[in-house]
Scaffold this active site. Structure first.
Site, PDB file in Angstrom:
ATOM      1  N   HIS A 141       0.811  -1.214   0.000  1.00 15.80           N
ATOM      2  CA  HIS A 141       0.000   0.000   0.000  1.00 15.80           C
ATOM      3  C   HIS A 141       0.851   1.274   0.000  1.00 15.80           C
ATOM      4  CE1 HIS A 141       0.516  -0.422   4.471  1.00 15.80           C
ATOM      5  NE2 HIS A 141       0.548   0.896   4.412  1.00 15.80           N
TER       6      HIS A 141
ATOM      7  N   ASP B 154      -0.446  -7.455   0.674  1.00 11.65           N
ATOM      8  CA  ASP B 154       0.113  -6.132   0.977  1.00 11.65           C
ATOM      9  C   ASP B 154       1.632  -6.220   0.873  1.00 11.65           C
ATOM     10  OD1 ASP B 154       0.411  -3.516   1.646  1.00 11.65           O
ATOM     11  OD2 ASP B 154      -0.311  -3.692   3.700  1.00 11.65           O
TER      12      ASP B 154
ATOM     13  N   GLY C 129       3.140   5.558  10.492  1.00 14.75           N
ATOM     14  CA  GLY C 129       4.555   5.790  10.307  1.00 14.75           C
ATOM     15  C   GLY C 129       5.371   4.514  10.396  1.00 14.75           C
TER      16      GLY C 129
ATOM     17  N   SER D 194       4.384   1.531   8.916  1.00 16.47           N
ATOM     18  CA  SER D 194       4.066   0.615   7.814  1.00 16.47           C
ATOM     19  C   SER D 194       5.293   0.196   7.025  1.00 16.47           C
ATOM     20  CB  SER D 194       3.074   1.264   6.848  1.00 16.47           C
ATOM     21  OG  SER D 194       1.756   1.048   7.245  1.00 16.47           O
TER      22      SER D 194
ATOM     23  N   SER E  83       1.793  -4.192   8.028  1.00 15.54           N
ATOM     24  CA  SER E  83       0.690  -3.806   7.154  1.00 15.54           C
ATOM     25  C   SER E  83      -0.184  -2.747   7.821  1.00 15.54           C
ATOM     26  CB  SER E  83      -0.152  -5.033   6.796  1.00 15.54           C
ATOM     27  OG  SER E  83      -1.270  -4.672   6.006  1.00 15.54           O
TER      28      SER E  83
END
Length: 453
Positions: free
Chosen positions: A238, A266, A345, A347, A362
């Site tokens: 993402h 993801d 922040g 991810s 994720s």
């Protein structure tokens, strides 16, 4: 201390088991120039980094000895669980760890006749109604239904291995029942867990180090990877689509997103320019580093630690694998749910178990002040889907998988699922734990990962 005594006993049992294996297969014994390494040694669990231990002490409430024992116990248990999974076949109902030092391995079976075999491996037997295959089949039907309906009110569903059931986490009972009915799943086959929490993507983004996508969004470097001569890193899908450009923490030109999948999965990877060098390192507490030695999947109940530039280095445990999460942006399947906290922040950042890479952050709910739940994309499917090789301490001897190799021949760089069978040096082996094969560890030298058949 009980944990220390348990670990010593288990190490002694492993040594005895190694002797039994060599006795049963004399050809393997003559091929080995030294005793086979124990599972903890194979996986690097007997030499943990100080950064991993300190974070486990802080976040799991362990003493230094308990943290060290836990890593040894987890490595040992993963191998024993793999052997039992192979032995029980269709009866296998899953495996999980419990206790502060993960000293107790429980293995479930649908047949009470398997109890003696389970206990012979030093595990506790649990007789259950449904096999893991049956539970997975129920979840597969829910996954298929999610493609046909709105799932905002049923944001999470998964197989709860210790409880031997499929759980739907929903905002209300009626929404969960509608979901199950649409999937053609009987009401008694789904346990409803009502919760107002809705997982969201942690989009302000980062992991071990920060990077920026198209000069705007900030994301996390997960794990260093290679594809042929191209170096790069794994991260969250993402964070950006194919072709997006990235810059490093100092806004220096870095690379381009080579491939990205989101939703559904993801996962993404970024190819970097010659100014950047892939390393096996993950940033831990206070700027220290932990080096990865492999990607062996941890059991439910095992400890995991996560790195993120927003909240730093935190640890927790694995709740369950193969979790489906319905974000506002779409559903992602195959995630692992953990008790580790995270915030926007974080991810894309790396999850590790000891020295084994687990996956990239994720999304989740909660925060690192009051606590929360975080999901990660497992690293092995990412490596397999994109044809990548994880950068580890033995990467120099881990070539990319060869497409022209025999289909059943063991090959460094390939991702193997638990239960897969291979041929190596004229012998057959069955995989005990999902992992990407490293060049330094062929089947006969890694009994933590392979069983002679």
């Amino acid at each position: 201390m009980v944990g220390r005594h348990a670990a010593r006993s288990r190490r002694a049992a492993l040594t005895a088991l190694g002797a039994l294996v060599l006795t049963a297969f004399p050809s393997a014994a003559t091929a080995a120039s030294a005793p086979l390494p124990t599972a903890p040694r194979t996986l690097g669990a007997d030499t943990p980094s100080a950064q991993v231990l300190r974070a486990m002490e802080r976040d799991l409430g362990l003493t230094p000895d308990q943290a060290a024992d836990r890593l040894v116990n987890e490595a040992d248990a993963g191998t024993r669980a793999g052997r039992l999974r192979n032995a029980l076949g269709d009866h296998f109902g899953g495996a999980w760890l419990s206790g502060a030092t993960a000293a107790e391995l429980t293995v479930a079976t649908t047949s009470a006749a398997d109890t003696a075999a389970i206990e012979a491996e030093g595990a506790r037997a649990a007789v259950v109604q449904k096999s893991l295959d049956q539970l997975d089949e129920i979840k597969d039907r829910l996954d298929a239904a999610a493609d046909r309906m709105e799932t905002a009110d049923t944001p999470v569903w998964y197989v709860d291995v210790p409880a031997n059931r499929v759980v739907v986490r929903a905002t209300g009972e009626s929404a969960a029942r509608t979901f199950a009915e649409t999937a053609g799943v009987a009401a008694q086959d789904v346990h409803v867990q009502v919760s107002a929490n809705r997982p969201r993507l942690l989009e302000d983004l980062v992991g071990g180090d920060a990077y920026y996508i198209d000069g705007r969004a900030r994301c996390s470097v997960g794990f260093s990877v290679t594809k042929g001569t191209q170096q790069g890193f794994a991260t969250a899908g993402h964070c950006g689509g194919p072709g997006a450009t990235t810059t490093g923490f100092d806004q220096a030109a870095q690379g381009t997103v080579q491939a990205s999948t989101f939703p559904g999965k993801d996962m993404a990877w970024v190819g970097v320019n010659a100014n950047w060098t892939a390393t096996p390192d993950v940033k831990a507490q206070d700027g220290q580093r932990v080096q990865m030695t492999g990607s062996v999947e941890a059991l439910v109940g095992a400890s995991v630690c996560r790195s993120g530039s927003t909240t730093g280095w935190h640890c927790g445990t694995v709740r369950q694998h193969d979790t489906s999460v319905s974000y506002a942006e779409g559903t992602v399947d195959g995630l692992t749910e953990t008790t580790v906290c995270a915030e926007p922040g974080d991810s894309g950042g790396p999850f590790v178990a000891g020295t084994q890479a687990q996956g990239t952050t994720s999304g989740g709910s909660g925060d690192c002040t009051s606590g929360g739940t975080t999901f990660f994309q497992p690293i092995n499917p990412l490596l397999s889907d994109f044809g990548l090789t994880l950068r580890t301490t033995s990467s120099a001897s881990t070539p990319a998988p060869q497409d022209n190799a025999a289909a059943d021949a063991w090959a460094a760089g390939r991702v193997y699922e638990a239960g897969a069978t291979v041929t190596h040096a004229g012998l057959r082996y069955r995989c005990l734990q999902s992992h990407q094969a490293q060049g330094a560890g062929s089947p006969e030298s890694t009994p933590a990962l392979w069983q002679r058949v």
